[in-house]
Design a protein around this motif. Structure first.
Motif, PDB file in Angstrom:
ATOM      1  N   VAL A  29      66.380  64.337  48.817  1.00  0.00           N
ATOM      2  CA  VAL A  29      65.453  64.384  47.675  1.00  0.00           C
ATOM      3  C   VAL A  29      65.566  65.761  47.014  1.00  0.00           C
ATOM      4  N   LYS A  31      64.453  66.355  43.701  1.00  0.00           N
ATOM      5  CA  LYS A  31      63.664  66.310  42.462  1.00  0.00           C
ATOM      6  C   LYS A  31      63.092  67.694  42.146  1.00  0.00           C
ATOM      7  N   TYR A  35      62.837  71.227  44.461  1.00  0.00           N
ATOM      8  CA  TYR A  35      61.593  71.935  44.811  1.00  0.00           C
ATOM      9  C   TYR A  35      61.650  73.400  44.373  1.00  0.00           C
ATOM     10  N   TYR A  54      67.866  61.457  45.596  1.00  0.00           N
ATOM     11  CA  TYR A  54      66.723  60.914  44.883  1.00  0.00           C
ATOM     12  C   TYR A  54      66.185  61.995  43.953  1.00  0.00           C
ATOM     13  N   PHE A 142      62.679  50.184  48.301  1.00  0.00           N
ATOM     14  CA  PHE A 142      62.014  51.321  48.948  1.00  0.00           C
ATOM     15  C   PHE A 142      60.537  51.333  48.582  1.00  0.00           C
ATOM     16  N   HIS A 144      57.191  54.359  48.368  1.00  0.00           N
ATOM     17  CA  HIS A 144      56.778  55.753  48.517  1.00  0.00           C
ATOM     18  C   HIS A 144      55.578  55.718  49.446  1.00  0.00           C
ATOM     19  N   ALA A 169      59.461  59.728  53.838  1.00  0.00           N
ATOM     20  CA  ALA A 169      59.649  61.114  53.402  1.00  0.00           C
ATOM     21  C   ALA A 169      59.384  61.993  54.631  1.00  0.00           C
ATOM     22  N   SER A 170      59.379  63.318  54.433  1.00  0.00           N
ATOM     23  CA  SER A 170      59.320  64.237  55.578  1.00  0.00           C
ATOM     24  C   SER A 170      58.216  63.892  56.581  1.00  0.00           C
ATOM     25  N   ARG A 184      64.214  59.561  53.413  1.00  0.00           N
ATOM     26  CA  ARG A 184      64.299  60.344  52.165  1.00  0.00           C
ATOM     27  C   ARG A 184      63.562  61.672  52.299  1.00  0.00           C
ATOM     28  N   PRO A 185      64.125  62.627  53.020  1.00  0.00           N
ATOM     29  CA  PRO A 185      63.445  63.918  53.155  1.00  0.00           C
ATOM     30  C   PRO A 185      63.640  64.808  51.936  1.00  0.00           C
ATOM     31  N   GLY A 186      62.564  65.518  51.594  1.00  0.00           N
ATOM     32  CA  GLY A 186      62.671  66.609  50.638  1.00  0.00           C
ATOM     33  C   GLY A 186      62.313  67.877  51.381  1.00  0.00           C
ATOM     34  N   LEU A 187      61.021  68.122  51.465  1.00  0.00           N
ATOM     35  CA  LEU A 187      60.478  69.325  52.099  1.00  0.00           C
ATOM     36  C   LEU A 187      61.187  69.728  53.406  1.00  0.00           C
ATOM     37  N   HIS A 290      54.367  71.365  49.481  1.00  0.00           N
ATOM     38  CA  HIS A 290      55.284  71.060  48.373  1.00  0.00           C
ATOM     39  C   HIS A 290      54.991  71.951  47.165  1.00  0.00           C
TER      40      HIS A 290
HETATM   41  C1  LIG Z   1      59.153  63.575  46.875  1.00  0.00           C
HETATM   42  C2  LIG Z   1      59.588  62.292  47.422  1.00  0.00           C
HETATM   43  C3  LIG Z   1      60.155  62.201  48.699  1.00  0.00           C
HETATM   44  C4  LIG Z   1      60.283  63.395  49.605  1.00  0.00           C
HETATM   45  O1  LIG Z   1      59.021  63.881  50.020  1.00  0.00           O
HETATM   46  P1  LIG Z   1      58.903  65.110  51.032  1.00  0.00           P
HETATM   47  O2  LIG Z   1      57.504  65.053  51.498  1.00  0.00           O
HETATM   48  O3  LIG Z   1      59.209  66.342  50.258  1.00  0.00           O
HETATM   49  O4  LIG Z   1      59.908  64.884  52.106  1.00  0.00           O
HETATM   50  C5  LIG Z   1      60.627  60.973  49.116  1.00  0.00           C
HETATM   51  N1  LIG Z   1      60.531  59.886  48.327  1.00  0.00           N
HETATM   52  C6  LIG Z   1      59.990  59.921  47.109  1.00  0.00           C
HETATM   53  C7  LIG Z   1      59.926  58.678  46.292  1.00  0.00           C
HETATM   54  C8  LIG Z   1      59.491  61.121  46.606  1.00  0.00           C
HETATM   55  O5  LIG Z   1      58.934  61.163  45.391  1.00  0.00           O
END
Ligand SMILES: *Cc1c(COP(=O)(O)O)cnc(C)c1O
Length: 306
Positions: A29, A31, A35, A54, A142, A144, A169-170, A184-187, A290
């Motif tokens: 992720v 976006k 970050y 993503y 998917f 969220h 996500a994380s 789908r990790p971001g953080l 975040h």
């Molecule tokens: C931001 C986001 C993530 C990642 O979230 P984190 O908490 O940063 O891991 C995953 N999926 C979607 C759809 C998001 O908007």
């Protein structure tokens, strides 16, 4: 005056560790300019470790040149001005869809079904799922998910149909049963990888009430940094010469910090990094990790190290 140091090797190590733990594919992720860390650099650093990316808005995939940099597809939730099959194929974007009309129109771009499991935005209601799957010849879906039950709900709704499913996500990546076919990790990819610093531009003994608010300073010495609320700074801890200090008052373009008597003008004030994690700062801000990471990482001029 603010610098953001990004350790790209650490980001890679984090993604490798996530992959090893979950045993399924990782969608990176990136976006909001990863970050605030820099989507181009991050995507380049991890492109061989992820199955794709993503981002929220399709313009972000173009800005970060994700298709060119990685050769991998990017899932996007919100369309830009260009919302047609040719555009998505050209940029290797897979649009999220949640209506029959758009799913049918974009079927050749391999749209990904976004399922509403409680977020109540950008997603398909459960009674419409079959119609959208059929219209878009859907192969992937998917949700969220904020809670484990939402990941499980996705599986209950759409499992056993040969669709690739992902939800975590994380926060859910290490929760049993939430990994599905991909995560789908971001953080979590950025754990320990970012340091944000700014120099101390003044340092002096505190004489009586300080600043606009007439504050008392428990350490008896204070300094000033050139970051204020116009940059998005808020009260919270900082690190100066290895000691934890406090932002005492945030002004428009500068802020007061507490100091040790030994701290000097030019010393580095760490706003994020080491023990000051996004979680720590997010808590001090009464917000999320975040927001803390995005705001502070965005602030600085970037230096990338591998
Ligand atoms: C931001 C986001 C993530 C990642 O979230 P984190 O908490 O940063 O891991 C995953 N999926 C979607 C759809 C998001 O908007």
């Amino acid at each position: 005056m603010v610098r953001t140091y990004v350790n790209l090797t650490r980001i890679r190590t984090n993604v490798e560790a996530i992959r090893a733990r979950v045993g399924v594919k990782v969608i990176g992720v990136v976006k909001a300019d990863a970050y605030g860390i820099g989507a181009v650099a991050v995507a380049d650093a991890i492109s061989d470790l992820v199955s794709g990316f993503y981002v929220f808005h399709s313009d972000e995939a173009l800005d970060a040149r994700l298709a060119e940099v990685s050769g991998k597809s990017t899932l996007c939730t919100v369309p830009g001005e260009n919302d047609d099959v040719a555009f998505y194929l050209e940029h290797n974007i897979r649009p999220a869809v949640w209506t029959v009309e758009r799913a049918a129109r974009l079927a050749r771009a391999k749209p990904v079904l976004s399922v509403d499991t409680g977020m109540q935005r950008f997603a398909c209601a459960t009674d419409q799922l079959d119609a959208v799957i059929q219209a878009g010849q859907i192969t992937e879906a998917f949700t969220h998910a904020a809670k484990p039950e939402q990941a499980t709900q996705l599986k209950d709704l759409l499992g056993g149909r040969g669709l690739r499913l992902h939800a975590a996500a994380s926060a859910l990546i290490d929760v049993p049963g939430c990994q599905l076919d991909a995560v789908r990790p971001g953080l979590m990819m950025f754990d320990g990888a970012v340091r944000v610093t700014t120099p101390l531009i003044d340092a002096r003994p505190t004489k009586g009430p300080l600043g606009y608010g007439g504050l008392t300073n428990p350490t008896g010495h204070h300094g000033v940094i050139l970051v204020g609320y116009s940059h998005g700074l808020r009260n919270g801890p900082v690190l100066i010469n290895g000691r934890r200090q406090q932002i005492l008052e945030v002004g428009m373009q500068s802020a007061y910090v507490s100091l040790d008597p030994k701290d000097r003008i030019g010393n580095e004030v760490c706003l994020l990094g080491n023990e000051l994690t996004p979680q720590t700062i997010g808590k001090a801000w009464n917000s999320t990790p975040h927001e803390a990471l995005h705001r502070l990482a965005s602030l600085g001029e970037k230096t990338y190290a591998t």
